[in-house]
Scaffold this motif. Structure first.
Motif, PDB file in Angstrom:
ATOM      1  N   PHE A   7      13.124  35.992  -0.297  1.00  0.00           N
ATOM      2  CA  PHE A   7      12.597  37.264  -0.773  1.00  0.00           C
ATOM      3  C   PHE A   7      12.412  38.176   0.440  1.00  0.00           C
ATOM      4  N   PRO A   8      13.467  38.932   0.815  1.00  0.00           N
ATOM      5  CA  PRO A   8      13.429  39.696   2.066  1.00  0.00           C
ATOM      6  C   PRO A   8      12.328  40.753   2.120  1.00  0.00           C
TER       7      PRO A   8
ATOM      8  N   SER B  97       8.552  42.478  -5.912  1.00  0.00           N
ATOM      9  CA  SER B  97       8.775  42.488  -4.466  1.00  0.00           C
ATOM     10  C   SER B  97       8.151  43.724  -3.828  1.00  0.00           C
ATOM     11  N   GLY B  98       8.243  43.771  -2.545  1.00  0.00           N
ATOM     12  CA  GLY B  98       7.686  44.900  -1.800  1.00  0.00           C
ATOM     13  C   GLY B  98       8.655  46.061  -1.724  1.00  0.00           C
ATOM     14  N   GLY B  99       8.996  46.648  -2.850  1.00  0.00           N
ATOM     15  CA  GLY B  99       9.840  47.825  -2.851  1.00  0.00           C
ATOM     16  C   GLY B  99      11.239  47.626  -3.403  1.00  0.00           C
TER      17      GLY B  99
END
Length: 85
Positions: free
Chosen positions: A52-53, A73-75
């Motif tokens: 999960f980049p 996710s973060g964005g």
């Protein structure tokens, strides 16, 4: 070992025990994990090539479909996955 995020989902076929999911460290390895026995045993459901980049900010599991998990996710939006077997 430790969990950043935890949620509950539909039980596996023939069971009344809810499925547990966690994003955290199990046996010293970060990952997304699933348990069908209230946390006695954990199965890593991602692998080293499926990371999960942007990070994992939230998780939730489907309460009607066994094994389906949603990952915020973060964005990068929301992804979901479920077992193929």
């Amino acid at each position: 070992d430790s969990a950043k995020l935890v949620c509950w989902g539909a039980p596996s076929l023939g069971s009344s025990v809810p499925t547990s999911f966690c994003y955290g460290i199990c046996r010293g390895q970060w990952g997304m994990y699933r348990s069908t026995d209230l946390g006695k045993n954990w199965l890593r459901i991602n692998d080293d090539s499926q990371q999960f980049p942007a990070g994992v900010m939230a998780i939730d599991a489907d309460k009607n479909v066994f094994g389906r998990i949603y990952v915020g996710s973060g964005g990068y939006g929301i992804a979901y996955g479920e077992p193929t077997k």
